[in-house]
Structures are given as structure tokens and as C-alpha cells.
Design an enzyme around this catalytic site. Structure first.
Site, PDB file in Angstrom:
ATOM      1  N   CYS A  27      14.798  23.626  23.220  1.00 53.92           N
ATOM      2  CA  CYS A  27      15.114  24.906  22.584  1.00 53.92           C
ATOM      3  C   CYS A  27      15.634  25.851  23.656  1.00 53.92           C
ATOM      4  CB  CYS A  27      13.887  25.497  21.897  1.00 53.92           C
ATOM      5  SG  CYS A  27      14.207  27.065  21.064  1.00 53.92           S
ATOM      6  N   HIS A  38      22.544  17.051  17.316  1.00 47.18           N
ATOM      7  CA  HIS A  38      23.341  18.081  16.668  1.00 47.18           C
ATOM      8  C   HIS A  38      24.563  17.472  16.006  1.00 47.18           C
ATOM      9  CE1 HIS A  38      21.381  21.795  18.116  1.00 47.18           C
ATOM     10  NE2 HIS A  38      21.038  21.042  19.142  1.00 47.18           N
ATOM     11  N   GLU A  91      18.842  24.330  11.062  1.00 47.65           N
ATOM     12  CA  GLU A  91      17.984  23.582  11.977  1.00 47.65           C
ATOM     13  C   GLU A  91      17.029  22.686  11.200  1.00 47.65           C
ATOM     14  OE1 GLU A  91      16.302  25.325  15.488  1.00 47.65           O
ATOM     15  OE2 GLU A  91      17.394  27.201  15.162  1.00 47.65           O
ATOM     16  N   CYS A 137      20.637  29.662  17.473  1.00 47.89           N
ATOM     17  CA  CYS A 137      20.200  28.350  17.968  1.00 47.89           C
ATOM     18  C   CYS A 137      20.915  28.087  19.281  1.00 47.89           C
ATOM     19  CB  CYS A 137      20.510  27.254  16.951  1.00 47.89           C
ATOM     20  SG  CYS A 137      20.033  25.592  17.505  1.00 47.89           S
ATOM     21  N   GLY A 158      22.243  24.598  19.639  1.00 45.28           N
ATOM     22  CA  GLY A 158      23.349  24.480  18.688  1.00 45.28           C
ATOM     23  C   GLY A 158      24.618  25.109  19.223  1.00 45.28           C
TER      24      GLY A 158
END
Length: 276
Positions: A75, A161, A210, A219, A222
Site C-alpha cells: 500500500c 493491478h 480495490e 490508491c 494503483g
């Protein structure tokens, strides 16, 4: 069990941050899900549990739990929050930190302007490492779902992703197409799905669905994945401003074999304690 916590956010991606070094904290999936509830709990996209380093090269280790209680591997927005948290709490005074998660190790730097830059590591592009059920690596992949063929990019930034280019980000069917692609059989571990509108070669707009959360305001991984996918398709520059619903990040990637760098803010919202 009384759990002290800090509520933090990075361009709208919000976190419950817990110091699990100074105190023993054990939360099961159901408890985390209840804490994440925005009416009956604290409300957050992810819970960040900061732990002692697991190897000598790291300053801190942190675990990431989604709002449904499932554990994530990486993250980027959370890493910025952790870097700011440990300095504000006096757990370290270093401006440069090395943070580890279950799937990645990141170098973070506190910039003079208060923003935080993170070395997010090298993107994983091989299908088996994403994971993605395709035999050959490619810059784009074609996926059929519910009678529609989607052209996507696929990247792992510690989390899988799927990146889909759209003409108008405001009209993108994130709530409908996001879960369809996220749970597609081609992604055995599910995927975060990014909807990317290219404004110009150094600027994109992005919305992300997500896995385990739904659409979020931001994100970090992302944003990195979208820029990598765009660079592989030769439509983006090395440094790109990524505007998400919660704010902007600056992503830099020189190309294959190089790490991705992300710069952005992290802020404390409030502090408290809760009886779990």
C-alpha cells in the site's frame, strides 16, 4: 481490549494506524471488518499495523488489512502514512526510512516541503508474478467478460493491478466493471482495477476499484501501476501527475529494470482509542 489508534489519510485514502510495537494487538478478520465500518466503527479503507522490523535492513515492518479484514501485500499511500506516523510518535527521527511489508520493501524520504517520496520497487510484469493466467508477457492483454472484450494492462506493485484506459473518467463504469474484472478468472488472486484517462503525456486521471474495499478516493500502488502500463504502451512520459478523486500524486518510472518512485502527502485526521 483497548486499542489506541491514529486516523490518517493520504489524498483521501484513509487508514486506522496502530502501533503494535509498544503494545500487543491481536485483531481477527471480523473485528477488523467491524472497525472499518463507517457507521458502527472508525471507518477506513485499510488498517495499518506497525511492527518491529523482521530483518536488519528494515527500520519498521507493517501489515495491511483491507476493510473486509483480508490482508493485502502492499500500500503506497499507507507507506507514506507509516513514515509520517513513526516520526510524529518519536519512534524514529530519521528522514529516510526502510519499510517492509509482506511482499515488498520500500525506501521513504521525508521531503523539505512535507511531501513523502517512496521507492516502490520494480514493477512485476511477468504473468506468473502478477499473478495473471496468460502464458506470454505482453504490454496489453485482451479479456472477455460478460460479452464485452476489454484491452487491459496488467502489473504487480506488490498487489495485482488491472489497468483499463477510458475516454472519460467521470463516465467510467467503475462500480459495474470494477468487480467484474477484479474477480475475473484470469486474476487468481483477484486484482485492483484502475480506470485511466490520459489528459496528456505527463498527466492522467485515475479511479481505482480495490479488491476487498471497492472504489476508493486514492490508491498509491494503483497510480504506480497505471503509469507503468501507460509507459509500456508508449503513451506516457517518465514523470506523470496522477489525479485521483482525493488528490494528486507524482509518479516517476524510467522504464523496465527501474524502480517506481511515488511522491505525495500524508496527514493525521484524529487520534483516539476504541474498545474491541
Amino acid at each position: 481490549m483497548i486499542v489506541p489508534f491514529t486516523k490518517m489519510q493520504g489524498i483521501g485514502n484513509d487508514f486506522m494506524v496502530v502501533d503494535a510495537i509498544s503494545q500487543p494487538v491481536y485483531l481477527n478478520q471480523g473485528q477488523i471488518s467491524q472497525l472499518a465500518h463507517r457507521n458502527f466503527g472508525i471507518g477506513f479503507d485499510q488498517l495499518l499495523m506497525i511492527e518491529a522490523p523482521q530483518h536488519p535492513e528494515a527500520d519498521f515492518h507493517f501489515r495491511i488489512f483491507n476493510a473486509d479484514g483480508s490482508e493485502a501485500g502492499h500500500c503506497g499511500n499507507g507507506a507514506r502514512a507509516v513514515a509520517k506516523y513513526v516520526r510524529q510518535k518519536g519512534l524514529t527521527w530519521k528522514r529516510e526510512l526502510r519499510l517492509s511489508t509482506n511482499t515488498a520493501t520500500m525506501n521513504t524520504v521525508m521531503e523539505d516541503n512535507g511531501l513523502i517520496t517512496i521507492n516502490m520497487g520494480k514493477p512485476r510484469l511477468e504473468p506468473e508474478k502478477i499473478p495473471l493466467r496468460f502464458a506470454q508477457q505482453s504490454e496489453t492483454y485482451m479479456i472477455d467478460a460478460e460479452g464485452i472484450r476489454y484491452k487491459i494492462g496488467a502489473v504487480s506493485m506488490g498487489n495485482p493491478h488491472c489497468v483499463l484506459q477510458v475516454e472519460d473518467i467521470d463516465k467510467a463504469a467503475v462500480g459495474k466493471v470494477g468487480p467484474i474484472l477484479s474477480h475475473h478468472s484470469y486474476f487468481p488472486a483477484q486484482a485492483n482495477v484502475g480506470f485511466m484517462q490520459v489528459v496528456k503525456s505527463n498527466e492522467i486521471k485515475l479511479r481505482v476499484f480495490e479488491r476487498g474495499v471497492g472504489e476508493t478516493l486514492a490508491c498509491g500502488t494503483g497510480a504506480c501501476a497505471a503509469v507503468v502500463a501507460g509507459r509500456l504502451q508508449k503513451i506516457l512520459d517518465e514523470k506523470v501527475k496522477v489525479t485521483l478523486p482525493g488528490g494528486s500524486l507524482w509518479i516517476r518510472w524510467a522504464g523496465k529494470g527501474s524502480p517506481v518512485y511515488m511522491t505525495g502527502p500524508a496527514k493525521v485526521v484524529f487520534e483516539g482509542q476504541i474498545d474491541v
